[in-house]
Design an enzyme around this catalytic site. Structure first.
Site, PDB file in Angstrom:
ATOM      1  N   LYS A 202       0.830  -1.213   0.000  1.00 12.63           N
ATOM      2  CA  LYS A 202       0.000   0.000   0.000  1.00 12.63           C
ATOM      3  C   LYS A 202       0.871   1.272   0.000  1.00 12.63           C
ATOM      4  CE  LYS A 202      -3.823  -2.342  -0.097  1.00 12.63           C
ATOM      5  NZ  LYS A 202      -3.840  -3.493   0.717  1.00 12.63           N
TER       6      LYS A 202
HETATM    7  C1  LIG Z   1     -10.002  -3.614  -1.013  1.00 14.61           C
HETATM    8  C2  LIG Z   1      -9.312  -4.230   0.171  1.00 14.61           C
HETATM    9  N1  LIG Z   1      -9.976  -4.292   1.344  1.00 14.61           N
HETATM   10  C3  LIG Z   1      -9.418  -4.841   2.427  1.00 14.61           C
HETATM   11  C4  LIG Z   1      -8.145  -5.366   2.406  1.00 14.61           C
HETATM   12  C5  LIG Z   1      -7.568  -5.990   3.622  1.00 14.61           C
HETATM   13  O1  LIG Z   1      -6.475  -5.287   4.125  1.00 14.61           O
HETATM   14  P1  LIG Z   1      -5.356  -6.029   4.982  1.00 14.61           P
HETATM   15  O2  LIG Z   1      -4.518  -6.834   4.059  1.00 14.61           O
HETATM   16  O3  LIG Z   1      -4.590  -4.884   5.606  1.00 14.61           O
HETATM   17  O4  LIG Z   1      -6.050  -6.844   6.014  1.00 14.61           O
HETATM   18  C6  LIG Z   1      -7.416  -5.324   1.211  1.00 14.61           C
HETATM   19  C7  LIG Z   1      -6.049  -5.867   1.169  1.00 14.61           C
HETATM   20  O5  LIG Z   1      -5.322  -5.772   0.245  1.00 14.61           O
HETATM   21  C8  LIG Z   1      -8.020  -4.750   0.063  1.00 14.61           C
HETATM   22  O6  LIG Z   1      -7.364  -4.708  -1.104  1.00 14.61           O
END
Ligand SMILES: Cc1ncc(COP(=O)(O)O)c(C=O)c1O
Length: 403
Positions: A202
């Site tokens: 990210k």
């Molecule tokens: C659209 C979206 N929502 C939620 C998440 C979940 O985030 P995390 O990996 O920090 O748990 C991601 C992860 O890439 C994502 O792309």
């Protein structure tokens, strides 16, 4: 004159020399000495978790995105769960979301015992189509969970109108969109709650981590308790007040983000503007170059929007190609491009098919896009040579398979 360099014509998959000798990933973190020092300082301090860096990161983050409050979580997924809890989702409720996302967006609804209902996306941005959302409303609908796919904000004004008219909450999954702007405002203070992720691919990383931002003090308080077992105070507050007493007022989780991670987040936040600018430059150069390639459809940017470019998903014009996405994908990998695909529509995953009976064909726009999507490398520390390699490999590949 072409803006795309030509190095080789024989594809690596056909025995030619790859455009690159080493793999260029689709996304990666970049940490500098300041980031490392910030973490080392915390490691030498009294607080490894629930200490002063948590509040400092939250305050700075809220100010940066323009929201009243920010509550940190141990991941974007945990932050989504927090938002679903704070929204009051419970068994019998429904939340409408997009199929074109990472499964965590819909899973958070299931964690609360509620049902995710999918609505198809628009052809241009692959974000939730407000018209499709309106067709999925029922008396059980409690929330809309929009996703800013690839970093392009959803149709927030239309979704807000729908939410207001129907007494729903608008949750924005902005895990792709830190720094994106919609109608001149950064995402984070627009929806009722906005969720971010700090995974290494990210815009800002804390290793794992997430955040919910909101302008509502009650949501913020609920979120803070939820990430700490549902307990009404945290360890540092109790130490400062000299009290041991605490109560558990709701069922929560340990979803806390550590001080180690928050120190890294604070340090990374300082570079965010520069990193976003670099991603925007890369996106602009890609878009300009792909005008030369009829087999490549570059992502659309709507008026009034400034995307954050977490991903750069091209769509293949399959009608102009003699090969499908899988073959083109393999050819690009052979050139040492770490291409990826975002996403298999969530209802097409075996778990969702098995539990909800999706068969395919329910979400024609998302399903058609899925057959064509390839995410090209996009991260802020990409060099100009990396970018040239991407363009060169894409051109070489699509020209080889052009009809
Ligand atoms: C659209 C979206 N929502 C939620 C998440 C979940 O985030 P995390 O990996 O920090 O748990 C991601 C992860 O890439 C994502 O792309």
């Amino acid at each position: 004159m072409s803006t795309i360099p030509t190095k080789q014509t024989t594809l690596a998959i056909h025995g030619g020399t790859p455009v690159r000798q080493t793999l260029l990933p689709y996304g990666r973190q970049s940490l500098d000495e300041k980031d490392i020092q910030a973490v080392v300082e915390v490691l030498k301090s009294d607080w490894l978790t629930t200490g002063p860096k948590v509040g400092e990161f939250e305050e700075r983050f809220a100010a940066w995105v323009g929201a009243g409050y920010a509550v940190s979580f141990s991941s974007g997924t945990a932050a989504l769960h927090g938002a679903a809890f704070a929204a009051g989702l419970k068994p019998g409720d429904e939340a409408i979301t997009t199929p074109m996302t990472f499964c965590a967006t819909a899973n958070c609804v299931l964690y609360q015992g509620a049902a995710p209902v999918f609505a198809d996306v628009t052809e241009d941005t692959l974000n939730l189509d407000p018209l499709e959302v309106s067709k999925k409303l029922t008396p059980r609908t409690k929330a809309i969970i929009a996703v800013d796919y690839a970093g392009h904000p959803g149709d927030l004004a239309a979704l807000r109108d729908l939410a207001t008219q129907n007494g729903l909450l608008l949750i924005e999954d902005a895990c792709h969109a830190l720094g994106a702007e919609y109608a001149g405002k950064r995402v984070g203070g627009i929806a009722d709650m906005t969720v971010f992720s700090f995974h290494p691919v990210k815009h800002l990383t804390t290793g794992e981590g997430g955040m919910v931002t909101t302008n509502d003090a009650k949501f913020a308080e609920t979120l803070r308790r939820f990430r700490n077992h549902g307990i009404t105070s945290d360890a540092r507050q109790r130490q400062q007040s000299g009290q041991w007493f605490y109560e558990m007022a709701a069922l929560g989780f340990n979803y806390r983000l550590t001080d180690i991670a928050c120190a890294l987040g604070i340090s990374q936040l300082e570079k965010l503007e520069a990193n976003l600018a670099r991603r925007r430059t890369i996106a602009a150069l890609y878009a300009q170059a792909f005008r030369e390639l009829p087999a490549v459809v570059a992502p659309t940017v709507r008026d009034g929007v400034e995307p954050a470019w977490h991903l750069y998903p091209i769509r293949l014009n399959l009608e102009a190609l003699s090969a499908g996405r899988t073959e083109i994908f393999r050819a690009l990998r052979a050139e040492n491009l770490g291409v990826n695909v975002h996403y298999i529509p969530v209802p097409m995953h075996p778990y969702y098919r098995g539990r909800f009976g999706y068969k395919g064909g329910e979400f024609p726009v998302a399903e058609d896009a899925y057959e064509r999507l390839i995410s090209l490398p996009m991260f802020h520390s990409m060099t100009d040579t990396d970018m040239e390699d991407v363009l060169c490999a894409v051109r070489k590949t699509v020209e080889c398979y052009s009809r």
